[in-house]
Design an enzyme around this catalytic site. Structure first.
Site, PDB file in Angstrom:
ATOM      1  N   GLU A  38      74.203 -34.933 -24.196  1.00  0.00           N
ATOM      2  CA  GLU A  38      75.187 -33.989 -24.727  1.00  0.00           C
ATOM      3  C   GLU A  38      75.152 -32.647 -23.992  1.00  0.00           C
ATOM      4  O   GLU A  38      75.135 -31.590 -24.597  1.00  0.00           O
ATOM      5  CB  GLU A  38      74.976 -33.797 -26.228  1.00  0.00           C
ATOM      6  CG  GLU A  38      75.147 -35.107 -26.997  1.00  0.00           C
ATOM      7  CD  GLU A  38      75.144 -34.958 -28.512  1.00  0.00           C
ATOM      8  OE1 GLU A  38      74.452 -34.055 -29.012  1.00  0.00           O
ATOM      9  OE2 GLU A  38      75.822 -35.759 -29.173  1.00  0.00           O
ATOM     10  N   ASP A  56      74.174 -42.737 -34.345  1.00  0.00           N
ATOM     11  CA  ASP A  56      73.908 -41.324 -34.618  1.00  0.00           C
ATOM     12  C   ASP A  56      73.879 -41.062 -36.120  1.00  0.00           C
ATOM     13  O   ASP A  56      74.834 -40.504 -36.649  1.00  0.00           O
ATOM     14  CB  ASP A  56      75.008 -40.479 -33.936  1.00  0.00           C
ATOM     15  CG  ASP A  56      74.719 -39.008 -33.993  1.00  0.00           C
ATOM     16  OD1 ASP A  56      73.620 -38.638 -34.422  1.00  0.00           O
ATOM     17  OD2 ASP A  56      75.607 -38.228 -33.597  1.00  0.00           O
ATOM     18  N   GLU A  69      74.370 -34.408 -42.345  1.00  0.00           N
ATOM     19  CA  GLU A  69      75.505 -34.240 -41.447  1.00  0.00           C
ATOM     20  C   GLU A  69      76.605 -35.271 -41.717  1.00  0.00           C
ATOM     21  O   GLU A  69      77.776 -34.913 -41.839  1.00  0.00           O
ATOM     22  CB  GLU A  69      75.031 -34.357 -39.989  1.00  0.00           C
ATOM     23  CG  GLU A  69      76.171 -34.329 -38.977  1.00  0.00           C
ATOM     24  CD  GLU A  69      75.680 -34.452 -37.543  1.00  0.00           C
ATOM     25  OE1 GLU A  69      74.462 -34.564 -37.337  1.00  0.00           O
ATOM     26  OE2 GLU A  69      76.534 -34.420 -36.633  1.00  0.00           O
TER      27      GLU A  69
HETATM   28  C1  BDP Z   1      74.354 -35.196 -33.502  1.00  0.00           C
HETATM   29  C2  BDP Z   1      74.676 -33.834 -33.998  1.00  0.00           C
HETATM   30  C3  BDP Z   1      74.357 -32.755 -33.017  1.00  0.00           C
HETATM   31  C4  BDP Z   1      72.955 -32.926 -32.485  1.00  0.00           C
HETATM   32  C5  BDP Z   1      72.765 -34.336 -31.961  1.00  0.00           C
HETATM   33  C6  BDP Z   1      71.325 -34.608 -31.570  1.00  0.00           C
HETATM   34  O1  BDP Z   1      76.046 -33.786 -34.305  1.00  0.00           O
HETATM   35  O2  BDP Z   1      74.490 -31.530 -33.668  1.00  0.00           O
HETATM   36  O3  BDP Z   1      72.712 -32.011 -31.488  1.00  0.00           O
HETATM   37  O4  BDP Z   1      73.073 -35.249 -32.966  1.00  0.00           O
HETATM   38  O5  BDP Z   1      70.646 -35.272 -32.348  1.00  0.00           O
HETATM   39  O6  BDP Z   1      74.403 -36.036 -34.593  1.00  0.00           O
HETATM   40  O7  BDP Z   1      70.881 -34.178 -30.518  1.00  0.00           O
END
Ligand code: BDP
Length: 863
Positions: free
Chosen positions: A377, A460, A488
């Site tokens: 990401e 996720d 979340e």
């Molecule tokens: C996702 C979240 C994000 C996190 C990412 C992670 O939306 O905010 O940075 O996971 O775990 O679910 O790195």
């Protein structure tokens, strides 16, 4: 006594146990405070949830109270102050006006918790004494306490390891006592909390003989500051009030709160520390995985050291998340590297990290190490220089190994170049490194002080996922499982969703892992893989992404506290069952009354399956709108394919779901053979994972006998009907729950019901665009009504109300209600007095995850 008097009493009562150094203030308040007030006011009406589950309200049952009082006469903690924990910060202090207090040793923490806990539960102070008085609660280790040495045979302590404890009631020659012991001060503290928990849940003391050893060594939280924080003090977002950003720890608050930044210690840090210790959590990574290198600067390290000082007596150690490219950050000038120097094999790179780690260790001697999100990401990582995750993780691991630290390297990576199916990517990147033969003849390249930190599922943190195939497939690398405590994707701070069942499901799911000989391992559940017993991994870790914020109740939704609690209990012993944990939590947090316990536990236990049903039933993954991951947006198509709901639902006129079978993406092959076969075949895949693995034709017959489309719609409806039931169930608890929390949960449940309905409606309507089908009307709560001699049915159980025409002169009375399911219960709540008029029929039944309820509202109109 008026309510306000009672609040005052309660406030004073609470405060009187917050006195430091074990001194118990004899107070006359107790004679005035009733041990037990009327049912509706057992707790102060304005209690805000700020004690989490560490509530020590007077035992309400007079018989039990008398027995507890008779058995618990004194607290004995020999040499409590002798082994002081390290303190870096010379003048560590609490903010002015604090209620909590700092302690200097772990045994002082244990002693003070007993003073507070027993005093509260028994409704009168229990003195701290020397010697060995009758009816004493004795806490310690063989090192700290000659009495413990005398009372507990060494052979009983030997198997407990560093963290395990035992709690025993003893009676010798008419002299009664309770001993809480372990091999370390921390173990004694864990035992103290376990003992208090027994009392809070009103278990009998007679014959008490508990012992417990954690199955997993490292039981950590990851704290993401304001990212995915639903517990900030600003109701509309993640914070901002009074210069605080909503996070639990203040590093950079401004304005009115600037004076409260670390190194100043706030009450909530210690409440959190006590709560973490009470369930055995022993570490926390304090900042976001999308890391800001601020946390590696000297000024921040001083602040972190103060926080570590305050948490240390509770056995909580600190780590920080780092950015792989931190060495290039100008804030470290002149000690910076160029981008090209981020080579994980170079001395420059490694020395840089060793230097930082040394600075941290100088201030925080028990600093744990670094959590790393790399090449994920948008975060930088070793791949930017042509290296892989093994090179990067090992480079960092080598830098910190001499300091005894570890690297928690996250496997949450999904580089689109690796494979079209996002779910396949992590294993494709990490698996070969774990399988790689090494020059010394061993297999697997990851260093011994590396943990691969892996989310429970391959996507996720969805409310239901199959277990991540990495569990069991990484035979040669230590595994840490990462669970998301902050909600979340599970309702944030609005929806009541108890995550215990989700985690229990994953920890107990069978990997069907095989050994080198191709035979199934004897121990092969995900929990066995994580605790090391499946494949002999030398070290073990479990990580929860925490939900703490600076809200009064620390977690936003009162029921979100349960998730933190459940995480901790499962981290200690993943074989526990979610229901038992829920029951404990309810007793500690809400009430010990049978009706309340039964009702609240029931609400919690079905809540996750209900959420799955109204959000993502039958395995359709990730239908969340991208802006906040709260509401639905199945139609959303983003620049990144794999962030888009359409990528996951693959809706078309033929059906719905992502084909990952051998004829689809082939993801199923990443599982061990039994699961690969089971998931790969639409005939054998568990229905709750159906669309994770298959594109399901709208007309396919499911096990219920219904076609897929009908079952899908009913799942959405049933989920919402469960929330409707929860609302009614909660209303019935009003006499049993303190007023403020009752009202706050009630308001949340109303929003929850509306938002669950929006999920159902948005998704069902969107699927209809592809299949053009009507909403089926023969679900579990379907009814027909008879009005004026006419039978009317075919109601969409998802609709809020129905118009029923009544012929001129005919009676608007509902004379009969006929449920489609004979087991459903129908009740006419109100009849129309005339036409136009309104009538309400309540239908209740049971789904496979709990009670469901629908109030049919009929608008009777001339017709
Ligand atoms: C996702 C979240 C994000 C996190 C990412 C992670 O939306 O905010 O940075 O996971 O775990 O679910 O790195």
């Amino acid at each position: 006594m008026s309510l306000s008097d009672e609040n005052e009493q309660s406030r004073l009562r609470r405060r009187s146990f917050l006195i430091g150094s074990g001194a118990v203030v004899a107070t006359s308040m107790f004679s005035a405070a009733p041990a037990h007030a009327s049912p509706s006011s057992a707790f102060p009406g304005d209690y805000d949830g700020s004690d989490l589950w560490l509530r020590y309200e007077p035992v309400a049952d007079p018989g039990l109270l008398a027995r507890y009082r008779a058995a618990l006469g004194a607290i004995v903690v020999e040499n409590a102050g002798r082994t002081k924990v390290h303190r870096h910060t010379a003048n560590l202090g609490m903010a002015p006006g604090s209620a909590e207090h700092l302690v200097e040793s772990t045994l002082e923490a244990a002693r003070d918790e007993l003073v507070r806990g027993l005093g509260g539960l028994l409704g009168r102070p229990v003195p701290v004494r020397g010697g060995f008085p009758d009816r004493a609660v004795v806490v310690g280790t063989p090192d700290s306490s000659p009495l413990v040495r005398r009372l507990v045979p060494a052979r009983d302590l030997a198997p407990l390891g560093p963290d395990g404890y035992l709690v025993r009631s003893l009676s010798r020659g008419g002299h009664r006592s309770i001993v809480i012991a372990g091999n370390t001060d921390l173990a004694a503290l864990y035992g103290t909390f376990a003992f208090l928990r027994r009392l809070q849940a009103q278990h009998p003391l007679a014959g008490l003989d508990l012992s417990s050893v954690p199955r997993i060594n490292h039981r950590y939280l990851n704290y993401w500051e304001t990212e995915r924080l639903y517990a900030g003090n600003n109701a509309t977002g993640t914070g901002g009030l009074d210069g605080e950003n909503g996070a639990i720890f203040d590093f950079t608050a401004t304005g009115a709160s600037a004076a409260l930044n670390l190194p100043v210690i706030l009450d909530r840090y210690l409440v959190a520390a006590r709560a973490m210790a009470s369930v055995g959590i022993n570490g926390i990574t304090i900042n976001n995985v999308n890391a800001n290198s601020f946390y590696l600067t000297p000024a921040a390290i001083e602040q972190e050291a103060a926080l570590a000082d305050a948490l240390r007596p509770y056995g909580i150690r600190l780590a920080v998340s780092i950015n792989y490219a931190a060495p290039t950050d100008a804030r470290f000038a002149p000690d910076t590297l160029t981008r090209e120097e981020l080579d994980p094999y170079s001395a420059k790179f490694r020395d840089w990290w060793t230097r930082r780690a040394r600075m941290l260790q100088a201030a925080i001697p028990d600093f744990m190490g670094f959590t790393v999100k790399a090449n994920s990401e948008g975060q930088p990582g070793p791949q930017d220089l042509g290296y892989d995750h093994g090179d990067g993780a090992n480079g960092m691991a080598a830098a910190v190994a001499p300091l005894g630290m570890r690297i928690f390297w996250r496997t949450f990576v999904y580089n689109a170049d690796v494979d079209a199916d996002r779910l396949k990517r992590a294993y494709l990147e990490f698996g070969p490194i774990d399988d790689e033969p090494q020059p010394d003849g061993t297999i697997g390249r990851f260093a011994g002080n590396v943990f691969l930190q892996t989310k429970n599922g391959p996507l996720d943190y969805q409310a239901r996922e199959p277990a991540n195939p990495l569990f069991g497939r990484m035979e040669h690398t230590n595994q840490a499982i990462e669970l998301q405590v902050t909600q979340e994707y599970t309702g944030q701070n609005t929806m009541l969703c108890y995550l215990g069942p989700l985690w229990e499901e994953v920890l107990k799911s069978d990997t069907y892992a095989t050994g080198a000989d191709g035979r199934l391992l004897a121990k092969r559940l995900v929990g066995h893989v994580v605790d090391g017993t499946a494949q002999g991994h030398p070290d073990s870790a479990i990580v929860g992404v925490a939900n703490f914020g600076n809200a009064g109740n620390l977690t936003g939704h009162h029921f979100a506290q349960a998730n933190l609690y459940a995480f901790g209990r499962l981290a200690w012993d993943w074989t526990l069952d979610a229901r038992g944990i829920a029951e404990d939590w309810v007793r500690l947090t809400w009430s010990n009354r049978d009706f309340a316990v039964r009702t609240i536990v029931a609400m919690m236990m079905g809540s996750r399956e209900a959420l799955v049903s109204y959000q993502t039933p039958l395995g359709v993954a990730h239908q969340f709108r991208s802006s906040d991951h709260y509401g639905p947006n199945p139609a959303e198509r983003l620049a990144r394919d794999d962030w888009s709901p359409v990528y996951y639902n693959k809706a078309d006129s033929a059906g719905l779901g992502y084909d990952r079978s051998p004829t689809g993406s082939g993801f199923t092959a990443q599982y061990f053979p039994v699961l690969a076969a089971r998931y790969g075949d639409i005939e054998t895949v568990p229905e709750n994972l159906l669309m994770w693995f298959h594109h399901v034709p709208w007309d396919r017959k499911l096990r219920s006998g219904r076609i897929f489309w009908d079952e899908l719609v009913y799942r959405y409806q049933t989920g919402v009907h469960y929330v409707s039931w929860m609302r009614r169930a909660w209303d019935a608890l009003e006499p049993h729950v303190d007023a403020r929390r009752f009202a706050e949960v009630k308001a949340k449940l109303a929003a929850h019901e509306a938002d669950a309905g929006a999920w159902r409606d948005t998704c069902v309507r969107y699927w209809q665009e592809f299949n053009g089908r009507a909403v089926p009307t023969n679900g579990p709560l379907a009814i027909a009504i008879v009005v004026g001699g006419r039978t009317i049915g075919g109601f969409d159980a998802g609709a809020p109300s129905f118009t029923v025409p009544v012929a001129a002169g005919a009676s608007p009375k509902i004379t009969k209600v006929v449920p489609a399911d004979p087991a459903a219960r129908c009740e006419v709540l109100s009849q129309a007095r005339g036409v136009p008029g309104q009538a309400v029929v309540r239908v209740t039944s049971h789904s496979f995850f709990g009670p469901i309820l629908k109030d049919y509202v009929f608008e009777l109109v001339p017709g």
